[in-house]
Design a protein around this motif. Sequence first.
Motif, PDB file in Angstrom:
ATOM      1  N   TYR A  47     -28.023  16.060  41.167  1.00 19.31           N
ATOM      2  CA  TYR A  47     -27.342  16.789  42.242  1.00 19.31           C
ATOM      3  C   TYR A  47     -28.353  17.249  43.275  1.00 19.31           C
ATOM      4  CZ  TYR A  47     -23.208  16.426  39.427  1.00 19.31           C
ATOM      5  OH  TYR A  47     -22.160  15.908  38.727  1.00 19.31           O
ATOM      6  N   LEU A  62     -18.741  21.202  50.578  1.00 20.92           N
ATOM      7  CA  LEU A  62     -19.393  20.031  49.984  1.00 20.92           C
ATOM      8  C   LEU A  62     -18.465  18.818  50.001  1.00 20.92           C
ATOM      9  CD1 LEU A  62     -21.188  21.762  46.983  1.00 20.92           C
ATOM     10  CD2 LEU A  62     -22.279  20.782  49.020  1.00 20.92           C
ATOM     11  N   MET A  63     -17.206  19.041  49.724  1.00 21.69           N
ATOM     12  CA  MET A  63     -16.250  17.924  49.719  1.00 21.69           C
ATOM     13  C   MET A  63     -16.069  17.337  51.116  1.00 21.69           C
ATOM     14  SD  MET A  63     -13.523  19.387  46.928  1.00 21.69           S
ATOM     15  CE  MET A  63     -12.493  17.926  46.869  1.00 21.69           C
ATOM     16  N   LYS A  64     -16.018  18.195  52.134  1.00 24.52           N
ATOM     17  CA  LYS A  64     -15.888  17.702  53.508  1.00 24.52           C
ATOM     18  C   LYS A  64     -17.086  16.849  53.907  1.00 24.52           C
ATOM     19  CE  LYS A  64     -12.931  21.313  55.351  1.00 24.52           C
ATOM     20  NZ  LYS A  64     -12.867  22.578  56.086  1.00 24.52           N
ATOM     21  N   LYS A  65     -18.254  17.147  53.321  1.00 25.94           N
ATOM     22  CA  LYS A  65     -19.461  16.381  53.636  1.00 25.94           C
ATOM     23  C   LYS A  65     -19.660  15.210  52.667  1.00 25.94           C
ATOM     24  CE  LYS A  65     -23.079  18.430  55.152  1.00 25.94           C
ATOM     25  NZ  LYS A  65     -24.325  19.202  55.173  1.00 25.94           N
ATOM     26  N   ASN A  66     -18.653  14.951  51.837  1.00 24.62           N
ATOM     27  CA  ASN A  66     -18.733  13.890  50.828  1.00 24.62           C
ATOM     28  C   ASN A  66     -19.949  14.050  49.929  1.00 24.62           C
ATOM     29  OD1 ASN A  66     -16.345  12.556  51.558  1.00 24.62           O
ATOM     30  ND2 ASN A  66     -17.406  11.501  53.219  1.00 24.62           N
ATOM     31  N   GLN A  67     -20.240  15.296  49.563  1.00 16.90           N
ATOM     32  CA  GLN A  67     -21.343  15.574  48.646  1.00 16.90           C
ATOM     33  C   GLN A  67     -20.774  15.960  47.285  1.00 16.90           C
ATOM     34  OE1 GLN A  67     -24.054  18.468  50.265  1.00 16.90           O
ATOM     35  NE2 GLN A  67     -24.752  17.096  51.862  1.00 16.90           N
ATOM     36  N   PRO A  68     -21.464  15.585  46.226  1.00 18.80           N
ATOM     37  CA  PRO A  68     -20.974  15.939  44.894  1.00 18.80           C
ATOM     38  C   PRO A  68     -21.065  17.449  44.661  1.00 18.80           C
ATOM     39  CG  PRO A  68     -23.141  14.924  44.737  1.00 18.80           C
ATOM     40  CD  PRO A  68     -22.719  14.833  46.184  1.00 18.80           C
ATOM     41  N   VAL A  69     -20.147  17.951  43.852  1.00 22.30           N
ATOM     42  CA  VAL A  69     -20.131  19.364  43.486  1.00 22.30           C
ATOM     43  C   VAL A  69     -20.632  19.475  42.057  1.00 22.30           C
ATOM     44  CG1 VAL A  69     -18.693  21.422  43.192  1.00 22.30           C
ATOM     45  CG2 VAL A  69     -18.161  19.769  45.017  1.00 22.30           C
ATOM     46  N   ILE A  96     -17.183  24.778  47.662  1.00 26.16           N
ATOM     47  CA  ILE A  96     -16.663  23.509  47.140  1.00 26.16           C
ATOM     48  C   ILE A  96     -16.031  22.694  48.271  1.00 26.16           C
ATOM     49  CG2 ILE A  96     -14.890  22.495  45.636  1.00 26.16           C
ATOM     50  CD1 ILE A  96     -15.513  24.912  43.691  1.00 26.16           C
ATOM     51  N   GLN A  97     -15.225  23.343  49.107  1.00 24.79           N
ATOM     52  CA  GLN A  97     -14.590  22.633  50.230  1.00 24.79           C
ATOM     53  C   GLN A  97     -15.623  22.111  51.219  1.00 24.79           C
ATOM     54  OE1 GLN A  97     -11.794  25.629  51.575  1.00 24.79           O
ATOM     55  NE2 GLN A  97     -10.166  24.821  50.282  1.00 24.79           N
TER      56      GLN A  97
END
Length: 188
Positions: free
Chosen positions: A77, A164-171, A161-162
């Motif tokens: 990560y 990271l998801m918007k940036k297409n990064q893993p959480v 979390i949102q």
Amino acid sequence: MEREQALQIVKVQLTEHRYEHTIGVMETAIKLADQYGGDVQKAELAAIFHDYAKFRPKEEMRQIIIEQKMPEELLEYNGELWHAPVGAYLVEKEAGITDDEVLDAIRYHTSGRVGMTLLDKIIYLADYIEPGRHFPGVEEVRSMAAEDLNLALIQSMKNTIQFLMKKNQPVFPDTFKAYNSIVKNSGG
């Protein structure tokens, strides 16, 4: 360890900007601990040392994670997570702090964890809402923190979390698990 001694130890490890952030986290953690019945001295100490390893070379942090048998999953990560567990290790080794509660608050201030203690929550949230932070959603979480520590924590994790998801990064899985744990234990 007294505040001034701790600050002097930390100051040489940080940039001026990060040191100012640390002061903001410290002041915020003290307020939150006072408001929510936490240990003010432990909150102060954990806040001062929370970013101790922030500017260590990535390779040094990678080696410490491997050598100290920290979860190697960390290495899969974003390296921004590494300074928290590595920092807890280095704070104990280099600054001589052995209080497990303080070290855990440092260790989990970026990811959270299932079963977060009051001190863990205070440091996680203080890092997120300190006055020098300026990003979408931080004001809402600051307002929430004045009313309900758990609801503020839930919102801060949701925002992270949102983001990271918007940036297409893993959480990191521990962050999802921490979020779920706090939601379940606060009644949704």
